[in-house]
Scaffold this active site. Sequence first.
Site, short mmCIF file in Angstrom:
data_model
loop_
_atom_site.label_atom_id
_atom_site.label_comp_id
_atom_site.label_asym_id
_atom_site.label_seq_id
_atom_site.Cartn_x
_atom_site.Cartn_y
_atom_site.Cartn_z
CB ALA A 64 -1.00 0.02 1.07
N GLY A 112 0.04 -5.34 0.70
CA GLY A 112 -1.05 -5.34 0.00
C GLY A 112 -0.82 -5.90 -1.42
CD GLU A 115 -3.63 -7.46 2.84
OE1 GLU A 115 -3.13 -6.50 2.59
OE2 GLU A 115 -4.20 -8.02 3.72
CD GLU A 137 0.69 -5.90 5.41
OE1 GLU A 137 1.05 -6.71 5.87
OE2 GLU A 137 -0.12 -5.99 4.46
CG MET A 335 35.54 0.01 15.93
SD MET A 335 33.83 -0.62 15.88
CE MET A 335 33.07 0.82 14.97
CG ASP A 354 47.01 -3.28 12.88
OD1 ASP A 354 47.91 -2.87 13.52
OD2 ASP A 354 45.70 -3.27 13.06
CB VAL A 411 44.96 3.82 14.95
CG1 VAL A 411 45.36 3.29 13.75
CG2 VAL A 411 44.75 5.20 15.22
CD GLU A 413 38.58 7.55 20.66
OE1 GLU A 413 38.90 7.17 19.44
OE2 GLU A 413 37.83 8.36 20.77
CE LYS A 418 41.28 7.92 17.25
NZ LYS A 418 40.89 6.81 16.46
CB SER A 445 33.92 6.44 19.70
OG SER A 445 35.24 5.93 20.34
P1 NAI Z 1 40.91 -2.07 18.73
O1 NAI Z 1 41.96 -1.98 19.75
O2 NAI Z 1 40.24 -3.25 18.40
O3 NAI Z 1 41.84 -1.75 17.35
C1 NAI Z 1 42.77 -0.82 17.15
C2 NAI Z 1 43.82 -1.43 15.77
O4 NAI Z 1 44.79 -0.19 15.51
C3 NAI Z 1 44.75 -2.34 16.64
O5 NAI Z 1 44.64 -3.59 15.63
C4 NAI Z 1 46.08 -1.57 16.61
O6 NAI Z 1 47.27 -2.93 16.04
C5 NAI Z 1 45.88 -0.62 15.48
N1 NAI Z 1 46.83 0.13 15.11
C6 NAI Z 1 47.70 0.77 16.23
N2 NAI Z 1 48.56 1.80 15.90
C7 NAI Z 1 48.52 1.71 14.50
C8 NAI Z 1 49.21 2.34 13.30
N3 NAI Z 1 50.23 3.26 13.53
N4 NAI Z 1 48.84 1.92 12.03
C9 NAI Z 1 47.98 1.02 11.89
N5 NAI Z 1 47.27 0.22 12.68
C10 NAI Z 1 47.35 0.63 14.07
O7 NAI Z 1 40.07 -0.77 18.44
P2 NAI Z 1 38.58 -0.61 17.94
O8 NAI Z 1 37.64 -0.91 19.02
O9 NAI Z 1 38.53 -1.21 16.72
O10 NAI Z 1 38.49 1.02 17.94
C11 NAI Z 1 39.11 1.75 16.97
C12 NAI Z 1 38.77 3.18 16.76
O11 NAI Z 1 37.20 3.30 16.66
C13 NAI Z 1 38.96 3.95 17.94
O12 NAI Z 1 39.06 5.33 17.63
C14 NAI Z 1 37.68 3.73 18.89
O13 NAI Z 1 37.33 4.84 19.79
C15 NAI Z 1 36.60 3.79 17.81
N6 NAI Z 1 35.31 3.29 17.92
C16 NAI Z 1 35.38 2.09 18.52
C17 NAI Z 1 34.07 1.57 18.72
C18 NAI Z 1 33.75 0.29 19.49
O14 NAI Z 1 32.61 -0.09 19.73
N7 NAI Z 1 34.89 -0.49 19.83
C19 NAI Z 1 32.61 2.11 18.28
C20 NAI Z 1 32.80 3.44 17.35
C21 NAI Z 1 34.24 3.87 17.37
#
Ligand code: NAI
Length: 733
Positions: A64, A112, A115, A137, A335, A354, A411, A413, A418, A445
């Site tokens: 619909a 629909g 249907e 629906e 991530m 990585d 990478v 946080e 970064k 994040s």
């Molecule tokens: P994680 O710890 O699982 O992965 C981070 C990765 O970055 C590791 O594999 C590490 O070896 C790699 N790394 C470190 N230095 C590096 C470099 N110089 N070059 C390349 N790789 C490098 O962390 P995660 O959980 O994946 O988080 C990653 C980012 O995403 C952070 O900024 C986090 O705040 C953000 N984020 C995380 C969420 C979550 O639920 N875990 C949700 C949304 C964002």
Amino acid sequence: MPEIQYTVDRDVALITWNMSSSPMNVLNDLSIPQFEEALQQAYADETVKGIIVTSAKPEFVAGADLKMILRNNDKEPAEMLKVSAELNRIFRQMEVCGKPVVAAINGTALGGGYEICLATHYRVALDNPKTQIGLVEVTIGLLPGAGGTQRLPRMIGMQAALMLITEGKKLGVQEAKAQGLIDDIAPTPEAMMEMARAYIAANPTPVKPWDQIDKKTGKIVARDNFKVPGGNVQSPVGAQIFTAGTAMLMDKTRGNYPAPLEIMACVYEGLQVNIDRALVIEARHFVKVATSKVAKNLIGTMFLGMNEANKGASRPKNIPKTDVRKVGILGAGMMGAGIAYVSAQAGIEVVLKDVSLEAAEKGKEYSRGILKKGVERGKVDPLQVDSILDRIKPTADYADMQGCDLIIEAVFENRELKAQVTREAEPMLAQDNPTGPGVFGSNTSTLPISGLAEAAAKPENFIGIHFFSPVDKMMLVEIIMGKQTSDYALAVAIDYTRKIRKTPIVVNDSRGFYTSRCFGTYSAEGMELLKDGVSPILIENGGKDAGMPVGPLAVTDEVALDLVYKISGQSIKDGALSETDTSYQVARQFVELGRLGKKAKAGFYDYPEGAAKILWPGLAQIFPVSEAQPTIDEVKTRLLYRQAIEAVRCFEEGVVRTKLDADLGSILAWGFPAYTGGALSFVDFVGIETFVETADRLADTYGERFRPTDTLRAMATRGEGFAKMAKPAPAVG
Ligand code: NAI
């Protein structure tokens, strides 16, 4: 312009849906009368021996027209009743016209659209992998109001039908055949039409099992003593289905979504009478849900709104379409690995970097794992696995990122890290693309985008692209504009988000952006309730009864208390939060106790090995439970109002830029209940005057965090909610 074509070929009338006024075939004020006219022509033409209903578009009929439903939503129920009664009259006549009517289902037939098929005598579907069939629906707060709740159980039995209708399941052609929703599958369009003709030739006057030929008049009429396959309502099976089924649905919907229970009632009442009376019963239940606020909210936000966002409502209009063909991902952790998977799956070449090749390979393994599971469950075509994996190149070398249209860093946080990876990777971005240079995205994040952009040589091409975990399941991407981010970078981020088939919302740079900031208030209010001596069970049930997917304490355990401590601690350092803040205090206490949450198997809950989590008995020592407990409604009100008022503040501060983004973001990112329409629409859901009055009462009782803003007060005085700010609903499809 005709919406429906009518032709006669070799004694058979072909009624072909081919709407010119809408991208998809939908049942609406234009198509319904034309469909009826075509049917009447076929009934009246004595040379016509049978009728085939089909479509010239890729889909059969999508359902619909929801704009039609929304138009009638807050009008008199009588208007809505007309919609249902009219369709029922047309479909019922098709069923008892005395000539064979066949649905040649060339593509998707939902709601629909299906249907129509149910009211025909024979359903043959083309073997088309894209076809979806079902009564969906319920997913938008409605119930099938054109005979679906009555014909399907009469065809396949109550239990099977109820499972499909209350869950709004969509089936592929093979499954639809196995479950009896269609009669046959045809390998080609030509074969489909031949099978339709063969049915017509072999069944000159079909009579449905729930009908009979009246001996006196010779007409087809409803049968009173029809037996539903698998047992009638009053059979022992029936009694069990309805008692257990109602309890299960009540548990699942917590009474917030009326449609599933109305469907149960419809089937229960309808199957006890003949089909003619059953259709009247169905129409009454349909009107009840279709005129409800819940249906309006689900259609408005989750269907029309989502379509609008997916069509790029927040995309700058003056930038030509861009196309990310090669993406670089820094960090192959949780991530990064997820982002690599969704990108490769969308056909994008991925360079996954990585610190070592091994770490990057491990990130790629994640995709292999998901694909393997997908193949096992029949969700992924095994022939596609290798090509998806081939698109992901694990590396430890920046040079492989040369020519990327987009690089996303995921990478750790950490601001300095970064900044460093930004400086190192940015020069690899494509420079001479016809649609513009490459863009750098951060998946941070919590760290402000404008600050991170300082490390970039081109801060105008730096943007936040915030995914949610698990990336392959979460549909939302929160795109964050830094101070210098250009419209071009935004267009690239949105085009990429759409390419990986996710829904974008756009927000401005601010602490916690939009989604984390509002979500944090849910968890924080859970802790305030604990501090106020409210029983933890009541708190958790209040959250779930309000429609949140999990209680506030459980979700805080999932996020981890050390993270809450770290983030709130940073906010205190930056002068954005007081040291007396409850979530900071509670999180600090729990960190000191070593109860960090789910990952530590100890938080607000205990997580015994191999058993379900239980609330930690020690909670009562830290937060003694008061003798006088609030009602569950008061707990729900605190939890929902706290989030909604934060969303209002974000909207007023320009953190979130549109009402639609605020609503969609709240539902898709942190599970704000969809029946409300979203965190901003919640204000309209309860009514602006009630919202302001209640928020004032909550502020007087529990604290200034609930105090309504001046803008809300002004809106209440005018009696105008947020609905006024919504754009008109766009076309369906
Ligand atoms: P994680 O710890 O699982 O992965 C981070 C990765 O970055 C590791 O594999 C590490 O070896 C790699 N790394 C470190 N230095 C590096 C470099 N110089 N070059 C390349 N790789 C490098 O962390 P995660 O959980 O994946 O988080 C990653 C980012 O995403 C952070 O900024 C986090 O705040 C953000 N984020 C995380 C969420 C979550 O639920 N875990 C949700 C949304 C964002």
